[in-house]
Write a protein that holds these residues in place. Structure first.
Motif, PDB file in Angstrom:
ATOM      1  N   GLU A   1       0.810  -1.219   0.000  1.00  0.00           N
ATOM      2  CA  GLU A   1       0.000   0.000   0.000  1.00  0.00           C
ATOM      3  C   GLU A   1       0.844   1.270   0.000  1.00  0.00           C
ATOM      4  N   THR A   2       2.132   1.143   0.351  1.00  0.00           N
ATOM      5  CA  THR A   2       2.958   2.350   0.512  1.00  0.00           C
ATOM      6  C   THR A   2       4.171   2.381  -0.415  1.00  0.00           C
TER       7      THR A   2
ATOM      8  N   THR B   1       4.231   0.522  -4.945  1.00  0.00           N
ATOM      9  CA  THR B   1       3.087   0.981  -5.734  1.00  0.00           C
ATOM     10  C   THR B   1       3.471   1.444  -7.138  1.00  0.00           C
TER      11      THR B   1
END
Length: 398
Positions: free
Chosen positions: A90-91, A94
């Protein structure tokens, strides 16, 4: 005085556990003459304040092939590594073609989660890692160069319970300098000295843990090798750890959590020898209290067994002089340990099924960091009248 492994300044010793075996070398009954012992003593660098072992086990004696710990054996640790992977997804992972590398991947729980999401991944693990791509080597300049030339730079390099056991950190950080993308991060988590002191969890000190990090010491370490500590996160696993995030200088604004932790450490005196000497006095008291309790229970006819043949239990059993006379056997779920003896103390290791055949009166819980998970699984033991003996943060019965 011995020199610091990072800055070469003198280390001041504050505790000596004396003669100890390799914590993960479980001998067979006929192999006792092959055991290796060393002096387990710990001290603090007078300059960079990094707490570390005085004498490290020689590299040729240190484990890599057949290491008997597996993350998948614990549902708590499986969840932890799956959550870690999802957070990276998610961080940090990506971009168009992200790439994550894990140093010391063990059985690959974190990387498999990333792989399932379609992310390129690689384990740097001397003994390989099940179900994931693996580069069979230790992480250093040579392996980092090979990986970069084959796969490109890494967005994330991750390590859990690994960096604290690397005797020479310079090749690791030099390798990171080659492998990390310009905006990439090195994220590692290891036992936190502050938690060890708070809990008096001295059994976290054993041959495979060479360093005992604080935020201050990691910040100095990162700076020395051309990086910057930009974030920290407290973790509840393994009795209390910190996850450190390190980046290239100036690429990321440091989180307020770093400055907050530094202020807290200064107020607590974590870099002061007097704090460590008070910890040492509590260690001796726990040893005396535990040995006295075990002798008292045995004299009263109680049957006591151990639960969890952990690496930590090696320090505890050998420092306290606990052997088969007090604990006739210890139960463990790891097949590779079963049928063998605990290092140095030579307590037989039996499958966990032996715990209920029949239940003992008391169980000494060596795997105290998994207490909630184990006690929930062994609820029938309590229902049968059994009691757990714990020694963190002090000796007590539950």
């Amino acid at each position: 005085m011995s020199p610091c492994r990072v800055c070469s300044h003198p280390i001041r010793e504050f505790f000596d556990f004396e003669r100890q075996p390799l914590s993960s070398a479980f001998p067979r009954p006929g192999e006792l003459d092959q055991e290796y012992f060393f002096r387990l003593a710990v001290g603090m660098c007078e300059s960079c304040t990094l707490v570390q072992l005085i004498d490290a086990v020689p590299p040729e004696r240190a484990h890599h092939q057949g290491y008997p710990y597996h993350s998948a054996a614990s549902s708590v640790m499986c969840k932890h590594f799956e959550q870690t992977a999802r957070r990276f997804l998610e961080t940090e992972l990506t971009g168009a073609d992200p790439f994550v590398v894990e140093i010391g991947a063990n059985d690959g729980v974190m990387l498999r989660t990333c792989g399932d999401a379609g992310v390129r991944h690689l384990a740097v693990e001397p003994s390989g890692a099940a179900g994931v791509r693996a580069h069979r080597a230790f992480f250093d300049v040579d392996s980092a160069t090979r990986i970069r030339d084959t796969d490109g730079t890494a967005d994330v390099v991750y390590a859990a319970n690994t960096i604290c056991g690397v005797t020479d950190l310079r090749p690791v950080f030099e390798g990171l300098g080659l492998l990390l993308a310009p905006d990439g991060v090195f994220v590692f988590e290891d036992p936190y000295l502050g938690e060890i002191i708070d809990r008096t969890s001295f059994d976290q000190i054993y041959d495979e843990h060479v360093f005992f990090f604080t935020v201050r010491a990691v910040g100095a370490l990162a700076t020395r090798y051309g990086f910057e500590l930009v974030d920290i996160e407290r973790l509840p696993v393994h009795g209390g750890q910190i996850r450190y995030t390190i980046a290239r200088p100036g690429r990321r604004a440091p989180s307020p959590a770093v400055a907050d932790a530094l202020r807290t450490e200064q107020a607590r005196g974590l870099a002061e020898l007097a704090t460590l000497e008070r910890f040492a006095a509590r260690v001796q008291r726990i040893r005396d209290d535990l040995v006295a309790l075990l002798h008292e229970l045995r004299a009263g006819g109680a049957r006591i067994v151990g639960y969890g043949a952990t690496a930590k239990s090696s320090t505890m059993a050998n420092y306290c002089g606990i052997g088969p006379d007090l604990i006739p056997f210890v139960c463990d779920t790891t097949p590779a340990k079963q049928g063998r003896l605990t290092p140095g103390s030579h307590i037989p290791v039996r499958p966990v099924e032996a715990f209920a055949d029949p239940y003992p009166d008391f169980a000494l819980l060596f795997a105290w960091n998994h207490a909630e998970e184990i006690m929930a699984k062994e609820r029938a033991f309590r229902e049968a009248g059994g009691q757990w003996i714990l020694y963190v943060p002090q000796v007590h019965i539950v």
